[in-house]
Design a protein around this motif. Sequence first.
Motif, PDB file in Angstrom:
ATOM      1  N   GLY A 266       0.790  -1.236   0.000  1.00 17.98           N
ATOM      2  CA  GLY A 266       0.000   0.000   0.000  1.00 17.98           C
ATOM      3  C   GLY A 266       0.815   1.275   0.000  1.00 17.98           C
ATOM      4  O   GLY A 266       2.050   1.259  -0.013  1.00 17.98           O
ATOM      5  N   TYR A 267       0.098   2.410   0.014  1.00 19.78           N
ATOM      6  CA  TYR A 267       0.724   3.738   0.016  1.00 19.78           C
ATOM      7  C   TYR A 267       1.710   3.865   1.172  1.00 19.78           C
ATOM      8  O   TYR A 267       1.421   3.477   2.310  1.00 19.78           O
ATOM      9  N   GLY A 285     -12.896   1.515  -0.413  1.00 22.72           N
ATOM     10  CA  GLY A 285     -11.897   2.297   0.320  1.00 22.72           C
ATOM     11  C   GLY A 285     -12.543   3.415   1.100  1.00 22.72           C
ATOM     12  O   GLY A 285     -13.736   3.353   1.417  1.00 22.72           O
ATOM     13  N   ARG A 292      -9.768   5.757   6.758  1.00 15.22           N
ATOM     14  CA  ARG A 292      -8.328   5.472   6.650  1.00 15.22           C
ATOM     15  C   ARG A 292      -7.784   4.914   7.959  1.00 15.22           C
ATOM     16  O   ARG A 292      -6.835   4.155   7.969  1.00 15.22           O
ATOM     17  N   SER A 314      -6.854   2.817   0.700  1.00 14.49           N
ATOM     18  CA  SER A 314      -6.873   3.723  -0.460  1.00 14.49           C
ATOM     19  C   SER A 314      -8.269   4.310  -0.645  1.00 14.49           C
ATOM     20  O   SER A 314      -9.197   3.936   0.061  1.00 14.49           O
TER      21      SER A 314
END
Length: 386
Positions: A266-267, A285, A292, A314
């Motif tokens: 992931g990010y 998401g 988040r 996301s």
Amino acid sequence: MDGWSFDFAGDVAAPGVLTIDLAALTRNYLALRERLTPARTGAVVKADAYGLGAARVAPALYGAGCRDFFVAHLDEALALKPILAPDARLFVLNGLLPGAEEPCAAAGVIPVLNSLEQVANWSAAARVHGAELPAVLQVDTGMSRLGLAAAELARLAGDPGLRRDLRLLFLISHLASADEPESPQNADQLDAWRRAASAFPGLDLCFANSAGILLGASYHGMLARPGIALYGGVPAAGAAGVTSPVVRLEVRVIQTRTVPAGTRVGYGGSHVTAGAARLATLAAGYADGLPRHLGGRGAAYCGATRLPMVGRISMDSLTVDVTALPPGALGLGSLVEIIGPHQSLEEVAAAAETISYEILTRLGHRYQRRYRPAGADASRTIEQAS
Ligand SMILES: *Cc1c(COP(=O)(O)O)cnc(C)c1O
């Protein structure tokens, strides 16, 4: 899947399936009504019935006998008015801004007046209208959010001329700490409420939200305004089991992969696999109401198997670790549970460090929505009760 079984073919265009059980909703309404009788049981359907679809929820509640519906904004009331029978009353909790009086009066919607200014504006509208207009008065009993302060209320009580163009239906106030039964603020507000009510003898009282109902009969007044409990939320610690779940959320798998130890996910690469792992990417998401904050904290479920959310959430997807499942258990398009029998709405809210209200109202409109009808059993109950 009993009672929830549907043919999922054709639903593959959406991130998942949001099932809203209107039979459970009406059962919850009737369960609250049983606790509240002889007080009446209204329903708060603001924010699109807490995200569940007011156009479906409000008629189902009407079918269960509800006649008093509360929304936050005039727009919400104007949207519901045409789809409810004329004997349904719609109340606007946030009051009216100047200029909103005319459409409100024309639609037969009833405002909650929160200040002397709003009392004056609504009275002026009544004079234009050429008839008394119905209204509800809100009293601030200690939340400092909306409603007349004690001094303003005293002025209104002492000067009948200020309200001669209005037909006051009842007084309303709101509890700030009803979800904490031990809080001294509850009794303080009840005291302030009784003082306010004594200035308007004979006027009915409307006080309790979901958690307020559970505080006991002294908080009930003549009309209660539950929201979250209707929608299957648990309004206060110790209130589990008073009502049953209404929402089920399942999300689709859109990719699976097997990765070695040390793989970033992931990010920001915020999650690194400790060992070899199998991962599944899910189609929802934070734009689908999965905060988040669930990254690294929340989970999905496949049957009873917990699938931890790994890495950051996301906008349109998130990743779960599915190593605990047999290989091949999940494939492209499989549904996994986010809210359902293995993980309650309250558990998701707790993992996100928020409240069930926020989870529900943010679920959004990208899921395929399925409404389980209120059904024959519920209507039998209604006939017996009315
Ligand atoms: C939202 C709201 C309610 C409903 O509260 P729940 O905790 O969801 O039962 C009742 N009264 C007022 C004034 C509200 O704003």
